[in-house]
Design an enzyme around this catalytic site. Structure first.
Site, mmCIF file in Angstrom:
data_model
loop_
_atom_site.group_PDB
_atom_site.id
_atom_site.type_symbol
_atom_site.label_atom_id
_atom_site.label_comp_id
_atom_site.label_asym_id
_atom_site.label_seq_id
_atom_site.Cartn_x
_atom_site.Cartn_y
_atom_site.Cartn_z
ATOM 1 N N ASN A 420 0.784 -1.088 -0.269
ATOM 2 C CA ASN A 420 0.386 -0.312 0.370
ATOM 3 C C ASN A 420 1.488 1.050 -0.023
ATOM 4 O O ASN A 420 2.324 1.654 1.020
ATOM 5 C CB ASN A 420 -0.828 -0.016 1.037
ATOM 6 C CG ASN A 420 -1.787 1.268 1.086
ATOM 7 O OD1 ASN A 420 -2.533 1.634 1.109
ATOM 8 N ND2 ASN A 420 -1.597 2.507 2.629
ATOM 9 N N GLU A 421 0.529 1.647 -1.032
ATOM 10 C CA GLU A 421 1.269 3.457 -0.642
ATOM 11 C C GLU A 421 2.621 3.231 -1.102
ATOM 12 O O GLU A 421 3.762 4.151 0.274
ATOM 13 C CB GLU A 421 1.066 3.779 0.466
ATOM 14 C CG GLU A 421 -1.098 4.684 -0.082
ATOM 15 C CD GLU A 421 -1.219 5.938 1.003
ATOM 16 O OE1 GLU A 421 -0.504 6.454 1.853
ATOM 17 O OE2 GLU A 421 -1.845 6.061 0.721
#
Length: 816
Positions: A420-421
């Site tokens: 994530n990210e």
């Protein structure tokens, strides 16, 4: 005596053993806790008492699950504790099996954990979210032979959530990296040969006319015994036995194919009808046996290229949200009842899809997803910060392996999330996109090697979007960038860039209890056409381009409009796989100290204690099947405007039509039409009476009729500059008192747009009910429409004086 370290590679699942009624127990009570480090294990076990009074620091009695950061994660005045903590207890160990094993099964503890029996370290584990087990058999037997044994065995556990750049998740993550034994801890008595891991692989064939079920076991056999009997049974959803297999196995090492069953006309698992079959495997050796039971379901799924999601061959629009393991007053240490209540609340809203962010979550949650009917994206906590070295990467691979192995059997899971990210730098001097790509490819390949039947996905790392099977870009239309009416066009553009598009994370923050008569006012200053993604600095409340997240009012009114628009548009996008709104429940985060409730991400549809915000009902009006109707404004005691001015009344309902009554007068019936924004056409313009008003709606869906009503004051007086505060007791329930502060101008008129910070305090015998991370459970909080509330436990009726201060105003007190 040196004891062999028995840290098992995967958690033993719950055992049901035939020779004794209770072979597993949750170790919830009888624990002591110390929020600091010790000089060594001896300080946890050395005798105290006469002649040795200062042998130990002060320990606190606690029950499990327990989070080190239950309160300080949202304390507005301190950084949350990140460091070692200790737990200790005395266990009476009575293993009924000759040659059996005694095992501690951790469902999750953060973030590094050491286990001791008396002074012997028996296991260590790194990773706060996967399950693991520690075999304490040899250490227990050795201790029982010592003079110190008095009938109970001392077990001490050290947890540590200290900051560590070579450990995931990153401390740059938008959530707390909690410490403690915050999931259940179980004591298991296992026979000499038991089931360590059981994988059930259902496969639908002939367009659903038949199916096969393959059952594979890995046994736990530290004594290297040979020969056992394995009996495997398949039961239909009613519990009726439909297949059984028994075989004698001589070699107990490695993967054992326990059975392959054929099922005619299997009932499919679906989000509307989550039908579950049961597979039981029993391993018998000599006079002892153990049984493991697994739920499974038959379903197929497909992500159509540049098209929708199919479940069992038919389109299913994924109607999703997200979950963090976090709750008021306990942080990560949620009980099973809390988890069940939360998930049922989601299902009642109409959720059929959930992304579990951003780490492997409790087995209890996955079981609920299976039984309630929620499609799942579950992921490992490689979240922000960049890419660390070999230790870091090995942990990521280990956590992915454990997550897949431990949650392999859940029919609800369709996606393994890899990150994530990951385009977010900061933890390391080097930020090398090619190295991140290479490691992402390693995780992708590992996932498919471990489980070819499911897809991989990531969110917001454009330079890796071609690696995974499913990709979600950053689209925050109307919050971090752009306006919400740009949502559909942005999504169409992003969908064309990848084969399989699934939009997770959208929405915005709202301060519970804050409302607006002009919620979209901030949009007039927002630049359009420049993208709707989130960029560096956009989450900050200071500087940068105009954006709603910084320049908006954070009202529930605005967020309801934003959600309403998104949900309306999603019904008109036939190619859309689905979305997941971020996030179902407000949760704590160390990187948002300046939010209206400090250290809280307030993007939830419910507060951290599950109190519903108004936006919950917007989703329910689009997604729920049970007839409902909700008038906007249940938490808005005062509306305001000019006398005789028409004000909009919005009703969120999934009913076909609704009739509105204001102060007993009907304002007519209206039909629901999704395309008619806002509130799907269920809105009326009404001139309220000055003072008290009552609004009621009667809505019909077929033969079903539902009602809702609210009462509020309509204030026509305009207000000036805030000049003073009042503090009063609003309600009393036993020893609990609810206090309310209001901000008034110099004429005593409530300042209904006031968002000043206020600080509650209490002197005396009671206690302030704060550090809950809710709008009414924080001693430092921004006002919502010129007011704020908090509770006080006055104790046994002693002296208590409450106070509220706000910068630039005179502090007020109240003698309770």
């Amino acid at each position: 005596m040196k004891i062999k370290n028995y840290l098992l590679p995967a958690a033993l699942f719950l055992l049901s053993v035939t020779t004794r009624a209770q072979q597993q127990q949750r170790l919830n009570t009888g624990w002591e806790f110390l929020r600091s480090d010790l000089g060594g294990i001896w300080e946890a076990v050395r005798p105290v008492g006469k002649g040795n009074p200062e042998a130990s620091p002060i320990w606190e009695k606690v029950s499990l699950p327990h989070c080190v950061n239950a309160y300080d994660a949202v304390d507005p005045d301190v950084n949350y504790y990140q460091g070692p903590a200790w737990y200790r207890t005395q266990l009476k160990i009575n293993n009924p099996y000759a040659g059996g094993r005694t095992i501690l099964h951790f469902e999750g503890a953060g973030q590094k954990t050491d286990v001791y029996v008396y002074t012997t370290k028996v296991a260590s584990h790194t990773g706060g979210y996967d399950e693991w087990t520690a075999d304490i058999t040899d250490a227990v037997e050795a201790f029982k032979k010592t003079p110190q044994f008095k009938g109970a065995v001392p077990v001490s556990i050290r947890t540590d959530n200290s900051r560590d750049l070579e450990m995931i998740p990153s401390d740059l993550s938008d959530f707390n990296v909690y410490g403690g034994i915050y999931r259940y801890l179980n004591l298991i008595y296992a026979p000499p040969v038991s089931i360590q891991q059981m994988h059930v692989r259902p496969e639908v064939k002939d367009n659903g006319k038949s199916a096969t079920v393959n059952v594979t076991l890995q046994l736990y056999n530290p004594g290297k015994l040979t020969g056992a009997t394995i009996t495997t049974t398949l039961k239909d959803p009613s519990g009726k036995k439909i297949n059984e297999s028994t075989q004698e196995v001589s070699n107990l090492d490695g993967a054992i194919n326990a059975a392959t069953f054929t099922v005619k006309k299997p009932q499919p698992w679906h989000t509307d009808h989550p039908v579950l079959y049961t597979v039981e495997a029993t391993v018998s050796k000599n006079s002892a046996s153990c049984t493991q039971s697994v739920k499974t379901g038959f379903r197929t799924f497909e992500f159509v290229q540049h098209g929708p999601f199919l479940l069992n061959g038919k389109r299913l629009l994924l109607k999703g949200t997200h979950r963090h393991e976090d709750h008021a007053g306990v942080a990560a240490a949620m009980t099973e009842d809390m988890m069940r209540q939360e998930m049922i609340l989601m299902k009642e809203m109409g959720v059929n899809f959930i992304r579990l962010g951003h780490y492997q979550q409790s087995r209890i949650i996955l079981n609920l997803c299976d039984s309630l009917g929620m499609v799942v994206w579950e992921e490992i906590p490689w979240c922000r910060g960049g890419l660390g070295g070999p230790v870091y990467q090995q942990q990521a691979k280990r956590m992915l392996t454990n997550m897949i192995n431990q949650h392999y059997n859940h029919p609800s899971i369709v996606i393994w999330g890899l990150g994530n990210e990951n385009d977010w730098p900061g933890d390391f001097p080097e930020f090398d996109k090619e190295k991140i790509r290479a490691f992402m490819k390693e995780l992708h390949d590992l996932s498919h090697q471990l489980d070819p039947s499911r897809k991989t996905a990531i969110r917001r790392c454009d330079f890796c979007k071609d690696i995974v099977d499913v990709y979600s870009p950053s689209i925050w239309a109307g919050w971090y960038r752009g306006i919400y009416t740009e949502y559909k066009s942005t999504s169409e553009t992003e969908m064309k860039k990848v084969n399989h598009f699934l939009h997770v994370e959208w929405g915005g923050d709202s301060h519970a209890g804050r409302h607006s008569e002009s919620p979209d006012k901030a949009l007039q200053n927002i630049k359009t056409g420049g993208g709707t993604d989130e960029r560096a600095g956009d989450a900050s409340l200071y500087g940068g381009a105009a954006r709603v997240s910084k320049d908006g009012d954070w009202s529930e009114s605005y967020i309801c409009n934003l959600m309403d628009w998104h949900l309306k548009e999603q019904e008109t996008m036939p190619w859309l796989t689905g979305t997941a709104q971020w996030v179902f429940k407000d949760f704590s985060t160390p990187i948002r100290p300046d939010n209206p409730v400090p250290y809280m991400n307030q993007k939830g549809l419910v507060e951290r204690d599950l109190t519903r915000k108004e936006a919950y009902y917007v989703f329910q009006s689009y997604w729920a099947t049970q007839p409902m109707a909700h008038i906007y404004g249940h938490s808005q005691p005062v509306r305001w405007g000019q006398e005789g001015e028409e004000k909009m009344v919005k009703v969120y309902s999934n009913c076909d039509e609704a009739e509105l009554f204001v102060n007993g007068k009907s304002y007519g019936k209206k039909k629901r039409r999704s395309a008619d924004f806002p509130a799907a056409g269920l809105r009326w313009n009404v001139a309220f009476a000055k003072g008290s008003n009552e609004v009621r709606v009667v809505a019909a869906k077929g033969k079903a009729v539902v009602e809702d009503k609210i009462a509020f004051q309509y204030q026509t007086e305009s207000w000036g500059k805030p000049a003073k505060m009042t503090l009063e007791k609003k309600a009393v329930n036993g020893s609990m008192a609810t206090l309310e502060v209001k901000l008034l101008d110099d004429k005593g008129i409530q300042c209904l747009d006031a968002a000043n910070w206020v600080y509650f305090s209490l002197a005396g015998d009671g206690r302030l009910i704060d550090n809950l991370g809710t709008s009414s459970g924080s001693r430092k909080v921004q006002l919502y429409n010129g007011r704020a509330t908090i509770q006080v436990d006055t104790g046994k009726g002693g002296v208590n004086v409450a106070a509220v201060k706000s910068d630039g105003l005179t502090t007020v007190t109240l003698d309770l």
